[in-house]
Design an enzyme around this catalytic site. Structure first.
Site, PDB file in Angstrom:
ATOM      1  N   ASP A  68       0.857  -1.187   0.000  1.00  0.00           N
ATOM      2  CA  ASP A  68       0.000   0.000   0.000  1.00  0.00           C
ATOM      3  C   ASP A  68       0.889   1.232   0.000  1.00  0.00           C
ATOM      4  O   ASP A  68       2.104   1.130   0.172  1.00  0.00           O
ATOM      5  CB  ASP A  68      -0.936   0.004   1.221  1.00  0.00           C
ATOM      6  CG  ASP A  68      -0.237  -0.473   2.460  1.00  0.00           C
ATOM      7  OD1 ASP A  68       0.967  -0.185   2.595  1.00  0.00           O
ATOM      8  OD2 ASP A  68      -0.871  -1.108   3.300  1.00  0.00           O
ATOM      9  N   ASP A  70       1.434   4.751   1.811  1.00  0.00           N
ATOM     10  CA  ASP A  70       1.100   5.673   2.902  1.00  0.00           C
ATOM     11  C   ASP A  70       1.699   7.036   2.598  1.00  0.00           C
ATOM     12  O   ASP A  70       2.804   7.130   2.051  1.00  0.00           O
ATOM     13  CB  ASP A  70       1.669   5.155   4.229  1.00  0.00           C
ATOM     14  CG  ASP A  70       1.028   3.839   4.641  1.00  0.00           C
ATOM     15  OD1 ASP A  70      -0.118   3.584   4.223  1.00  0.00           O
ATOM     16  OD2 ASP A  70       1.675   3.059   5.370  1.00  0.00           O
ATOM     17  N   ASP A 148      11.167   3.790  12.707  1.00  0.00           N
ATOM     18  CA  ASP A 148      12.059   2.818  13.338  1.00  0.00           C
ATOM     19  C   ASP A 148      13.422   2.690  12.656  1.00  0.00           C
ATOM     20  O   ASP A 148      14.442   3.043  13.224  1.00  0.00           O
ATOM     21  CB  ASP A 148      11.371   1.450  13.506  1.00  0.00           C
ATOM     22  CG  ASP A 148      10.632   0.977  12.266  1.00  0.00           C
ATOM     23  OD1 ASP A 148      10.746   1.614  11.197  1.00  0.00           O
ATOM     24  OD2 ASP A 148       9.931  -0.066  12.350  1.00  0.00           O
TER      25      ASP A 148
HETATM   26  P1  ATP Z   1       4.971  -3.572   6.108  1.00  0.00           P
HETATM   27  O1  ATP Z   1       3.776  -2.803   5.631  1.00  0.00           O
HETATM   28  O2  ATP Z   1       5.614  -4.468   5.139  1.00  0.00           O
HETATM   29  O3  ATP Z   1       4.731  -4.197   7.434  1.00  0.00           O
HETATM   30  P2  ATP Z   1       5.980  -1.036   6.785  1.00  0.00           P
HETATM   31  O4  ATP Z   1       7.380  -0.535   7.074  1.00  0.00           O
HETATM   32  O5  ATP Z   1       5.206  -0.302   5.744  1.00  0.00           O
HETATM   33  O6  ATP Z   1       6.138  -2.535   6.432  1.00  0.00           O
HETATM   34  P3  ATP Z   1       3.847  -0.356   8.539  1.00  0.00           P
HETATM   35  O7  ATP Z   1       3.432  -1.015   9.809  1.00  0.00           O
HETATM   36  O8  ATP Z   1       2.928  -0.288   7.400  1.00  0.00           O
HETATM   37  O9  ATP Z   1       5.197  -1.059   8.137  1.00  0.00           O
HETATM   38  O10 ATP Z   1       4.313   1.112   8.956  1.00  0.00           O
HETATM   39  C1  ATP Z   1       4.546   2.153   8.035  1.00  0.00           C
HETATM   40  C2  ATP Z   1       5.737   2.985   8.491  1.00  0.00           C
HETATM   41  O11 ATP Z   1       5.516   3.505   9.800  1.00  0.00           O
HETATM   42  C3  ATP Z   1       7.050   2.232   8.601  1.00  0.00           C
HETATM   43  O12 ATP Z   1       7.734   2.146   7.370  1.00  0.00           O
HETATM   44  C4  ATP Z   1       7.816   3.037   9.606  1.00  0.00           C
HETATM   45  O13 ATP Z   1       8.364   4.191   9.015  1.00  0.00           O
HETATM   46  C5  ATP Z   1       6.721   3.477  10.560  1.00  0.00           C
HETATM   47  N1  ATP Z   1       6.551   2.510  11.662  1.00  0.00           N
HETATM   48  C6  ATP Z   1       5.750   1.432  11.701  1.00  0.00           C
HETATM   49  N2  ATP Z   1       5.839   0.781  12.873  1.00  0.00           N
HETATM   50  C7  ATP Z   1       6.711   1.489  13.608  1.00  0.00           C
HETATM   51  C8  ATP Z   1       7.223   1.354  14.929  1.00  0.00           C
HETATM   52  N3  ATP Z   1       6.842   0.350  15.708  1.00  0.00           N
HETATM   53  N4  ATP Z   1       8.106   2.281  15.355  1.00  0.00           N
HETATM   54  C9  ATP Z   1       8.481   3.320  14.577  1.00  0.00           C
HETATM   55  N5  ATP Z   1       8.045   3.494  13.329  1.00  0.00           N
HETATM   56  C10 ATP Z   1       7.177   2.607  12.844  1.00  0.00           C
HETATM   57 MG    MG Z   2       3.125  -0.683   5.248  1.00  0.00          MG
END
Ligand code: ATP
Ligand code: MG
Length: 445
Positions: A68, A70, A148
């Site tokens: 997706d 964001d 993170d």
């Molecule tokens: P995926 O969607 O594959 O799980 P993602 O990195 O996009 O990976 P999301 O949970 O969708 O993970 O989160 C979007 C963004 O928000 C991350 O790329 C990161 O920048 C931030 N993020 C998510 N979880 C955390 C966390 N626990 N601590 C700090 N930043 C976070």
């Molecule tokens: Mg994501």
């Protein structure tokens, strides 16, 4: 106040980012979904900053298809809503905006910042440093710093096709390195789930976890206990459905993180048969996901815990209980132990119980029973589960083979395949003989 501001500015990288041009990174605006581009355009058209951020930018740079898109912006939720009519504000603790175009939804978050030590004293963290509130708006560099890992903190502007990089995430990605932004010890304490994310990203993208980012994980693993079980479940599911579950689970064990997630896994993996079964189930899941086939979380969790259900029901039977009630009691006991740590939602535990209970029914091929099992709505999944048991050597291959033939057979042939009571007894006796003991340490329930 000024001291805390300075600390924030200097402790987590620079406020002056690197700007990476299209010529270097090669991500064209056309790789961004139409909806995300439209929302960015609308916000920028109203004078706001707007970027694609996080996982989507990382995935595009790794030549993966983003799940997706964001967006991050300096517009507040009401302002986003004012700019983009087909949207709604969601969330209470931290308000986000969902913008809709056709059937695509794009999530828009206002830049926000993490916290600092003065805020810890003001009660924003618990006694282990876990962040209880992180809902303060901030600047773009603040927003980068609260993410993170460096590879998750890249901002992509579809208008200029540039990447804005505050923490050298692009260089890390090229080096295949996973690096935490800021002090890893503090960042894991703020949110222990970041330890699981580290393992998942490393396994799924073939990244090396940087030394300083890796070091605190083992000592801090027990902090997962303080994370709400429902959040752990969500993260565990992401990990198991990443297409790299085998590596993730192996790595979780190596870092000692599995105790807080799958408390029974150690016991199960101690027995060669249990280990073979779990690894085979994870591997099958990975293959299915990479082939784009659906995977059922209930099936997966049923497989992870199956050998504990077997062992527990065996113990209960030794106390004199009949097989079926013993199995049901064992299922409940195993699920109770498990869900205390990681809350498996009821819709999945119902599937799991069905699958487990059907195993016993699949083994009993006498009378009209196989016809009734065949009609069960969960038959197909239960048969796949049975096949896994045969493949890992827990059950004779003949049983799986029989069911495969039974499904394909005509009504007339099926009648001829049914076992008589005597056959079944003989078969059970044969299975109990020491010569086939390899398949017996936790014999079928
Ligand atoms: P995926 O969607 O594959 O799980 P993602 O990195 O996009 O990976 P999301 O949970 O969708 O993970 O989160 C979007 C963004 O928000 C991350 O790329 C990161 O920048 C931030 N993020 C998510 N979880 C955390 C966390 N626990 N601590 C700090 N930043 C976070
Ligand atoms: Mg994501």
């Amino acid at each position: 106040m000024i001291r805390s501001l300075l600390r924030r500015v200097f402790s987590r990288g620079s406020t002056k980012p690197k700007v990476i041009a299209f010529a270097s990174h090669g991500i064209a605006a056309a790789s961004i979904s139409q909806c995300a581009r439209r929302v960015v355009e609308a916000l920028q058209g109203h004078g706001f900053k707007a970027f694609v951020v996080g996982g989507a930018v990382r995935d595009l740079l790794l030549a993966k298809h983003p799940k997706d898109f964001d967006l991050a912006t300096d517009a507040h939720p009401e302002q986003v809503k004012g700019v983009f009519r087909r949207s709604r504000i969601i969330g209470r603790r931290f308000r986000l905006v969902h913008c809709m175009c056709g059937n695509e939804t794009v999530e828009v978050a206002t830049f926000r910042r993490g916290h600092d030590q003065e805020e810890d004293a003001a009660g924003h963290t618990d006694e282990h440093g876990r962040l209880l509130r992180d809902n303060v708006y901030g600047s773009q560099p603040d927003d980068a710093a609260r993410r993170d890992f460096t590879i998750n903190a890249l901002f992509y502007d579809p208008a200029t096709q540039e990447i804005v990089d505050y923490h050298n995430g692009w260089a890390d990605l090229k080096k295949k390195q996973l690096r935490m932004i800021g002090d890893p010890d503090i960042r894991y304490r703020e949110d222990p789930v970041r330890m699981l994310r580290a393992v998942r990203f490393a396994a799924a993208y073939g990244l090396e976890i940087e030394k300083k980012t890796l070091a605190p994980i083992r000592p801090l693993a027990p902090l997962l206990q303080n994370v709400p079980p429902a959040r752990l479940f969500d993260e565990m599911l992401k990990l198991l459905l990443s297409g790299h579950a085998t590596q993730c689970v192996t790595r979780l064990r190596r870092e000692g993180l599995h105790h807080g997630l799958l408390p029974l896994l150690d016991v199960i993996l101690e027995q060669p048969l249990g280990e073979r079964f779990v690894m085979l189930a994870l591997n099958t899941t990975d293959v299915r996901i990479l082939e784009g086939k659906p995977v059922s979380p209930g099936f997966l969790f049923a497989a992870l815990l199956w050998h504990e259900v077997l062992a527990t029901s065996k113990k209960i039977r030794e106390g004199g209980m009949a097989p079926m009630p013993a199995l049901f009691l064992a299922m409940d006991q195993v699920l109770d132990t498990q869900t205390a740590k990681l809350a498996i939602p009821r819709r999945y535990t119902t599937d799991m119980k069905d699958l487990w209970a059907l195993q016993q029914r699949l083994e009993n091929r006498t009378g009209r029973r196989p016809f009734r099992v065949l009609e069960h709505p969960r038959f197909r999944a239960a048969y796949d589960f049975l096949q896994l048991r045969c493949d890992c050597g827990e059950l004779e291959a003949e049983v799986g083979d029989w069911w495969r033939r039974f499904q394909q057979a005509s009504a007339h042939e099926r009648e001829g395949m049914l076992l008589r009571e005597g056959d079944a007894k003989r078969r059970r006796r044969r299975r109990r003989k020491p010569s086939t003991a390899q398949a017996q340490p936790d014999a079928p329930v």
